[in-house]
Design a protein around this motif. Sequence first.
Motif, PDB file in Angstrom:
ATOM      1  N   THR A 139      19.644  57.737  47.814  1.00 23.30           N
ATOM      2  CA  THR A 139      20.604  58.489  46.993  1.00 23.30           C
ATOM      3  C   THR A 139      22.028  58.225  47.443  1.00 23.30           C
ATOM      4  N   ASP A 140      22.253  58.220  48.753  1.00 25.32           N
ATOM      5  CA  ASP A 140      23.600  57.996  49.275  1.00 25.32           C
ATOM      6  C   ASP A 140      24.113  56.606  48.903  1.00 25.32           C
ATOM      7  N   ALA A 141      23.249  55.599  49.017  1.00 21.84           N
ATOM      8  CA  ALA A 141      23.655  54.231  48.667  1.00 21.84           C
ATOM      9  C   ALA A 141      23.959  54.125  47.183  1.00 21.84           C
ATOM     10  N   ASN A 142      23.110  54.717  46.356  1.00 17.49           N
ATOM     11  CA  ASN A 142      23.345  54.673  44.909  1.00 17.49           C
ATOM     12  C   ASN A 142      24.623  55.419  44.532  1.00 17.49           C
ATOM     13  N   ARG A 143      24.868  56.550  45.175  1.00 18.28           N
ATOM     14  CA  ARG A 143      26.089  57.296  44.867  1.00 18.28           C
ATOM     15  C   ARG A 143      27.333  56.492  45.251  1.00 18.28           C
ATOM     16  N   ALA A 144      27.315  55.841  46.395  1.00 14.14           N
ATOM     17  CA  ALA A 144      28.460  55.021  46.799  1.00 14.14           C
ATOM     18  C   ALA A 144      28.712  53.905  45.789  1.00 14.14           C
ATOM     19  N   ASN A 145      27.635  53.301  45.302  1.00 16.07           N
ATOM     20  CA  ASN A 145      27.756  52.246  44.308  1.00 16.07           C
ATOM     21  C   ASN A 145      28.345  52.785  43.009  1.00 16.07           C
ATOM     22  N   TRP A 146      27.853  53.920  42.549  1.00 16.02           N
ATOM     23  CA  TRP A 146      28.327  54.480  41.285  1.00 16.02           C
ATOM     24  C   TRP A 146      29.711  55.101  41.399  1.00 16.02           C
ATOM     25  N   ASP A 147      30.070  55.585  42.585  1.00 17.90           N
ATOM     26  CA  ASP A 147      31.459  56.021  42.794  1.00 17.90           C
ATOM     27  C   ASP A 147      32.408  54.847  42.560  1.00 17.90           C
ATOM     28  N   GLU A 148      32.046  53.704  43.126  1.00 15.90           N
ATOM     29  CA  GLU A 148      32.916  52.538  42.976  1.00 15.90           C
ATOM     30  C   GLU A 148      32.904  52.029  41.543  1.00 15.90           C
ATOM     31  N   ARG A 149      31.734  51.966  40.949  1.00 15.24           N
ATOM     32  CA  ARG A 149      31.661  51.514  39.550  1.00 15.24           C
ATOM     33  C   ARG A 149      32.480  52.413  38.631  1.00 15.24           C
ATOM     34  N   ALA A 150      32.426  53.710  38.867  1.00 15.24           N
ATOM     35  CA  ALA A 150      33.124  54.646  37.982  1.00 15.24           C
ATOM     36  C   ALA A 150      34.613  54.348  37.924  1.00 15.24           C
ATOM     37  N   GLY A 151      35.221  54.103  39.083  1.00 14.72           N
ATOM     38  CA  GLY A 151      36.639  53.778  39.094  1.00 14.72           C
ATOM     39  C   GLY A 151      36.947  52.492  38.362  1.00 14.72           C
ATOM     40  N   LEU A 152      36.085  51.487  38.538  1.00 18.47           N
ATOM     41  CA  LEU A 152      36.297  50.203  37.872  1.00 18.47           C
ATOM     42  C   LEU A 152      36.005  50.299  36.374  1.00 18.47           C
ATOM     43  N   HIS A 153      34.968  51.022  36.004  1.00 18.03           N
ATOM     44  CA  HIS A 153      34.615  51.147  34.590  1.00 18.03           C
ATOM     45  C   HIS A 153      35.648  51.939  33.804  1.00 18.03           C
ATOM     46  N   ALA A 154      36.360  52.837  34.479  1.00 20.78           N
ATOM     47  CA  ALA A 154      37.335  53.700  33.807  1.00 20.78           C
ATOM     48  C   ALA A 154      38.750  53.123  33.814  1.00 20.78           C
ATOM     49  N   ALA A 155      38.909  51.875  34.234  1.00 19.53           N
ATOM     50  CA  ALA A 155      40.241  51.249  34.281  1.00 19.53           C
ATOM     51  C   ALA A 155      40.914  51.314  32.910  1.00 19.53           C
ATOM     52  N   ARG A 156      42.212  51.488  32.913  1.00 18.49           N
ATOM     53  CA  ARG A 156      42.956  51.608  31.654  1.00 18.49           C
ATOM     54  C   ARG A 156      43.621  50.291  31.249  1.00 18.49           C
ATOM     55  N   ASN A 157      43.135  49.169  31.770  1.00 16.30           N
ATOM     56  CA  ASN A 157      43.754  47.870  31.480  1.00 16.30           C
ATOM     57  C   ASN A 157      42.918  47.009  30.539  1.00 16.30           C
ATOM     58  N   GLY A 158      41.915  47.615  29.909  1.00 18.94           N
ATOM     59  CA  GLY A 158      41.068  46.873  28.986  1.00 18.94           C
ATOM     60  C   GLY A 158      39.795  46.347  29.597  1.00 18.94           C
ATOM     61  N   SER A 159      39.651  46.400  30.917  1.00 19.82           N
ATOM     62  CA  SER A 159      38.413  45.969  31.556  1.00 19.82           C
ATOM     63  C   SER A 159      37.438  47.148  31.595  1.00 19.82           C
ATOM     64  N   GLY A 160      36.286  46.935  32.250  1.00 23.33           N
ATOM     65  CA  GLY A 160      35.318  48.016  32.342  1.00 23.33           C
ATOM     66  C   GLY A 160      34.827  48.450  30.967  1.00 23.33           C
ATOM     67  N   TYR A 161      34.901  49.737  30.702  1.00 20.24           N
ATOM     68  CA  TYR A 161      34.477  50.294  29.418  1.00 20.24           C
ATOM     69  C   TYR A 161      35.597  50.277  28.377  1.00 20.24           C
ATOM     70  N   ASP A 162      36.757  49.736  28.741  1.00 19.23           N
ATOM     71  CA  ASP A 162      37.908  49.725  27.825  1.00 19.23           C
ATOM     72  C   ASP A 162      38.144  51.122  27.266  1.00 19.23           C
ATOM     73  N   VAL A 163      38.321  52.083  28.166  1.00 20.73           N
ATOM     74  CA  VAL A 163      38.359  53.492  27.768  1.00 20.73           C
ATOM     75  C   VAL A 163      39.606  53.856  26.957  1.00 20.73           C
ATOM     76  N   GLY A 164      40.620  53.015  27.006  1.00 22.61           N
ATOM     77  CA  GLY A 164      41.805  53.287  26.208  1.00 22.61           C
ATOM     78  C   GLY A 164      41.506  53.407  24.730  1.00 22.61           C
ATOM     79  N   ARG A 165      40.425  52.783  24.283  1.00 23.46           N
ATOM     80  CA  ARG A 165      40.042  52.858  22.869  1.00 23.46           C
ATOM     81  C   ARG A 165      39.786  54.297  22.437  1.00 23.46           C
ATOM     82  N   TYR A 166      39.224  55.102  23.338  1.00 22.34           N
ATOM     83  CA  TYR A 166      38.895  56.485  22.997  1.00 22.34           C
ATOM     84  C   TYR A 166      40.150  57.349  22.901  1.00 22.34           C
ATOM     85  N   ILE A 167      41.179  56.941  23.610  1.00 26.64           N
ATOM     86  CA  ILE A 167      42.454  57.664  23.532  1.00 26.64           C
ATOM     87  C   ILE A 167      43.197  57.274  22.271  1.00 26.64           C
TER      88      ILE A 167
END
Length: 276
Positions: free
Chosen positions: A5-33
Amino acid sequence: MQEFTDANRANWDERAGLHAARNGSGYDVGRYIQDPALLSEVVRFDVPRLGDIEGTRAVHLQCHIGTDTISLARLGARVTGLDFSSVAVAEARALAADAGDDVDFVESDVYAAADVLERGTFDLVYTGVGALCWLPSVSRWARVVAELLAPGGRLFIRESHPIVWAVDERIEGDIHLRFPYFETAEPLPWDEEESYVEVDRPLTATRTYSWNHGLGEIVTAVMDAGLTLTGLTEHDSLPWQAYPGQMIERPGGEWALDRLAGVMPLSYTLQAVKPG
């Protein structure tokens, strides 16, 4: 188990920051805004099966950075997203605030969801693609779902098919079954720098652990938890490129096998209700 669980959480903590980037990478979340009516590809695919959820009280388990959660809210549900990653929850809250969507987010392990949320009050429990493989016991998960649902409430899953997780995509040129299809006591260890979407840099928390669950095991777990199965649809596509070089992209963000089209299911939608 805690080390997994600890290893998976560390991985997903890091992924979350990268996936939520506002520069068009990751999930390209700016589209929702930028577009207040935008739905995620995952939720949009299942709108015909979701039906009218206007006014329902919903919880999205393992919600990650909240793009599917926000999409459910945009369909009219009153939604709570739950995830075990504090980074993912923080990013989800920030995205919902910037996009102007009224969504609650709670940090919790999914197995503790019934302890931190109000039991027996949800009309809809939703789980999206890529969630169940991080859980060691699908039966324990199903019992949590049953505890959360109100009488008459519905479970809705869109997931990658367990046969997908049994394939070793690192072997090129064909589909090669190499990993367990059924649930095992010990997880499969992985060590990968890449995420499943384009990100700015390689991951540093690379170690993860996952478990497969056969479709029969999932259905049985749901029924053993007291829910009544109302629908099970297998699909020939899924919303990510599972096998690079062997797939074609369809409109709407779905990927299907190219040369081997139709030889195996790639995802499924399962629905069940809690007797009222």
